[in-house]
Design a protein around this motif. Structure first.
Motif, PDB file in Angstrom:
ATOM      1  N   GLY A  73      13.603  -1.158 -13.875  1.00  0.00           N
ATOM      2  CA  GLY A  73      14.773  -1.203 -12.801  1.00  0.00           C
ATOM      3  C   GLY A  73      15.524  -2.317 -12.905  1.00  0.00           C
ATOM      4  O   GLY A  73      16.601  -2.719 -12.155  1.00  0.00           O
ATOM      5  N   GLN A  74      15.274  -3.245 -13.924  1.00  0.00           N
ATOM      6  CA  GLN A  74      15.903  -4.680 -13.887  1.00  0.00           C
ATOM      7  C   GLN A  74      17.582  -4.309 -13.922  1.00  0.00           C
ATOM      8  O   GLN A  74      18.375  -5.324 -13.278  1.00  0.00           O
ATOM      9  N   TRP A  75      17.948  -3.489 -14.792  1.00  0.00           N
ATOM     10  CA  TRP A  75      19.424  -3.296 -15.060  1.00  0.00           C
ATOM     11  C   TRP A  75      19.920  -2.769 -13.776  1.00  0.00           C
ATOM     12  O   TRP A  75      21.162  -3.243 -13.228  1.00  0.00           O
ATOM     13  N   GLY A  85       7.208  -9.878  -5.937  1.00  0.00           N
ATOM     14  CA  GLY A  85       6.497 -10.778  -6.960  1.00  0.00           C
ATOM     15  C   GLY A  85       5.131 -10.975  -6.899  1.00  0.00           C
ATOM     16  O   GLY A  85       4.484 -11.148  -8.029  1.00  0.00           O
ATOM     17  N   GLN A  86       4.878 -11.185  -5.764  1.00  0.00           N
ATOM     18  CA  GLN A  86       3.327 -11.478  -5.559  1.00  0.00           C
ATOM     19  C   GLN A  86       2.370 -10.089  -6.049  1.00  0.00           C
ATOM     20  O   GLN A  86       1.268 -10.436  -6.601  1.00  0.00           O
ATOM     21  N   ARG A 138       4.369  -2.418 -12.718  1.00  0.00           N
ATOM     22  CA  ARG A 138       5.395  -3.256 -13.388  1.00  0.00           C
ATOM     23  C   ARG A 138       6.342  -2.760 -14.309  1.00  0.00           C
ATOM     24  O   ARG A 138       7.497  -3.139 -14.404  1.00  0.00           O
ATOM     25  N   ALA A 139       6.055  -1.551 -14.915  1.00  0.00           N
ATOM     26  CA  ALA A 139       6.939  -0.837 -15.655  1.00  0.00           C
ATOM     27  C   ALA A 139       8.050  -0.225 -14.916  1.00  0.00           C
ATOM     28  O   ALA A 139       9.094  -0.288 -15.360  1.00  0.00           O
ATOM     29  N   SER A 170       0.810  -1.142   0.028  1.00  0.00           N
ATOM     30  CA  SER A 170       0.028   0.050   0.067  1.00  0.00           C
ATOM     31  C   SER A 170       0.953   1.320   0.060  1.00  0.00           C
ATOM     32  O   SER A 170       0.702   2.321  -0.523  1.00  0.00           O
ATOM     33  N   GLU A 171       1.941   1.137   0.781  1.00  0.00           N
ATOM     34  CA  GLU A 171       2.817   2.339   0.758  1.00  0.00           C
ATOM     35  C   GLU A 171       3.384   2.445  -0.636  1.00  0.00           C
ATOM     36  O   GLU A 171       3.482   3.557  -0.817  1.00  0.00           O
ATOM     37  N   ILE A 172       4.007   1.626  -1.214  1.00  0.00           N
ATOM     38  CA  ILE A 172       4.630   1.622  -2.480  1.00  0.00           C
ATOM     39  C   ILE A 172       3.616   1.866  -3.496  1.00  0.00           C
ATOM     40  O   ILE A 172       3.849   3.000  -4.141  1.00  0.00           O
ATOM     41  N   VAL A 173       2.457   1.385  -3.628  1.00  0.00           N
ATOM     42  CA  VAL A 173       1.488   1.837  -4.593  1.00  0.00           C
ATOM     43  C   VAL A 173       1.023   3.385  -4.201  1.00  0.00           C
ATOM     44  O   VAL A 173       0.461   4.045  -5.176  1.00  0.00           O
ATOM     45  N   GLY A 174       0.684   3.373  -3.067  1.00  0.00           N
ATOM     46  CA  GLY A 174       0.533   4.858  -2.622  1.00  0.00           C
ATOM     47  C   GLY A 174       1.033   5.938  -2.971  1.00  0.00           C
ATOM     48  O   GLY A 174       0.722   7.210  -2.817  1.00  0.00           O
ATOM     49  N   MET A 175       2.398   5.826  -3.488  1.00  0.00           N
ATOM     50  CA  MET A 175       3.306   7.093  -4.005  1.00  0.00           C
ATOM     51  C   MET A 175       2.701   7.495  -5.320  1.00  0.00           C
ATOM     52  O   MET A 175       3.059   8.589  -5.647  1.00  0.00           O
TER      53      MET A 175
END
Ligand code: FAQ
Length: 340
Positions: free
Chosen positions: A311-313, A116-117, A305-306, A62-67
């Motif tokens: 941030g994969q690299w 991941g979930q 997801r984007a 929630s905190e992360i999506v809440g940004m």
């Protein structure tokens, strides 16, 4: 006969195993009832561990999506001061997510697994973050109402029975109360000293955020699956309805001070209960948002997801650097010590 005896415990032993387990659970519950903190290395029932992982992970997500809803306004904040404050607030929410993932990791689950979930759509995050931020007043309404609701729910979590979660919540709550004040101050500016158009914008934001904020506290107690057990384990200290009521009682006078009206024709002070009574909450809207059908569910998950993919690299570079450090002989690791 002989082989059977090896494969399964004898009758006395079979009954002794559940008895020993029951005894451990009884002692665990006694520790909870004495208000002792449970720490990561202590024995705990598997269901207690799983409940905490579920709640802490949902909270972190929630905190992360809440940004995202507030991040949407960083480039359009109306002054340099507002922009600096908003950047700091959004950054704080990212920090809260990180403390919470760390608290969940003490229960034996990795941050990567939890993220991941979330990205696979198998984890929940707060319903509130699936609503759009249409005007600058929404930033005021989020701070005032969403952070206000978050504090009401999270102050009791500072006394949660699980030590790492309780300790993480102390700092989070201090930061959330700064967030609530910055939101209320935006609302004050718009509603009390703004133009007519700004007052209307503040009222419109309250109209759209009021009911979703009440839903943040979760389903009513009669429909809440986890409350009873979480209260026994002192993970939760109050029920969803109790916290929702505390929030309503604190917020209605704040709306009056702003000169704004709560969008509820049935709202009234009840002398008998000494609480505000509200009209019914539209739980079908809440259920729809939980099923992924809210106004912004797809957009929020798409943005997460984007961000993860782009941030994969960075993750690969960090892992390659860590591998290189590990592969170096111990004597070669301390460059400064060698040079001096
Ligand atoms: N949204 O049996 P209960 C913030 C789910 S942080 C989505 O009552 P429980 C800071 C629930 O998970 C906001 N799902 O469950 C900020 C369960 O699903 P499951 C987040 C919800 O756990 C501000 C099912 O319904 N805060 O705002 C919601 O006993 C501004 C049955 O519900 C926390 O996470 C919902 N609103 O009580 C950031 C606080 N409500 O797992 C950025 C910690 C319920 O069975 C900007 N969490 N569900 O599939 C809690 O206190 C509790 O988990 C509750 C739910 C009260 C949220």
């Amino acid at each position: 006969m002989y082989t059977q005896a090896l494969d399964s415990p004898g009758p006395e032993l079979a009954s002794a195993v559940p008895a020993a387990e029951a005894e451990r659970e009884r002692r665990f519950q006694e520790r909870i009832d004495r208000d002792e903190k449970i720490e990561p290395k202590d024995w705990m029932p598997e269901a207690y561990r799983q409940t905490l992982i579920r709640q802490i992970a949902q909270h972190a997500h929630s905190e992360i999506v809440g940004m995202l809803p507030e991040g949407n306004w960083i480039t359009r904040a109306p002054s340099l001061r507002r922009k600096a404050v908003l950047v700091a607030k959004v950054q704080d929410e990212g920090g809260h997510g990180m403390y919470l993932y760390s608290a969940a990791e003490t229960l034996g689950v990795s941050r990567g697994e939890l993220i991941g979930q979330l990205l696979a759509g198998r984890a929940k995050y707060s319903s509130i973050f699936n609503y759009p931020t249409l005007t600058w007043a929404d930033i005021g309404a989020i701070g005032w109402l969403v952070d206000g609701a978050a504090i009401m729910n999270q102050i009791p979590l500072c006394r949660c029975s699980y030590g790492p979660y309780a300790r993480a919540m102390v700092r989070i709550c201090k930061e959330e109360s700064f967030h609530q004040r910055q939101g209320y101050e935006i609302m004050l500016t718009l509603a009390r000293s703004g133009t007519r158009a700004q007052r209307e914008m503040a009222q419109d934001a309250l109209n759209r955020w009021w009911w979703p904020s009440l839903m943040m506290f979760g389903p009513s107690d009669t429909d809440s699956v986890h409350t009873a057990q979480s209260m026994r384990w002192r993970i939760k200290r109050f029920t969803n309805d109790e916290l929702r009521q505390k929030f309503i009682d604190a917020t209605v006078p704040q709306a009056r001070f702003l000169g704004l009206s709560i969008p509820d024709a049935d709202l009234r002070w009840d002398e008998a209960t000494q609480h505000y009574a509200t009209g019914p909450i539209d739980w079908s809207e809440f259920q729809a948002v939980l099923k992924g059908e809210g106004p912004c569910n797809r957009e929020r998950m798409g943005a997460r997801r984007a961000a993860h993919e782009s941030g994969q690299w960075v993750r690969e570079a960090a892992a390659a650097y860590a591998d290189k450090q590990r592969a170096r002989p111990a004597s070669g690791r301390s460059g400064y010590a060698q040079a001096s």
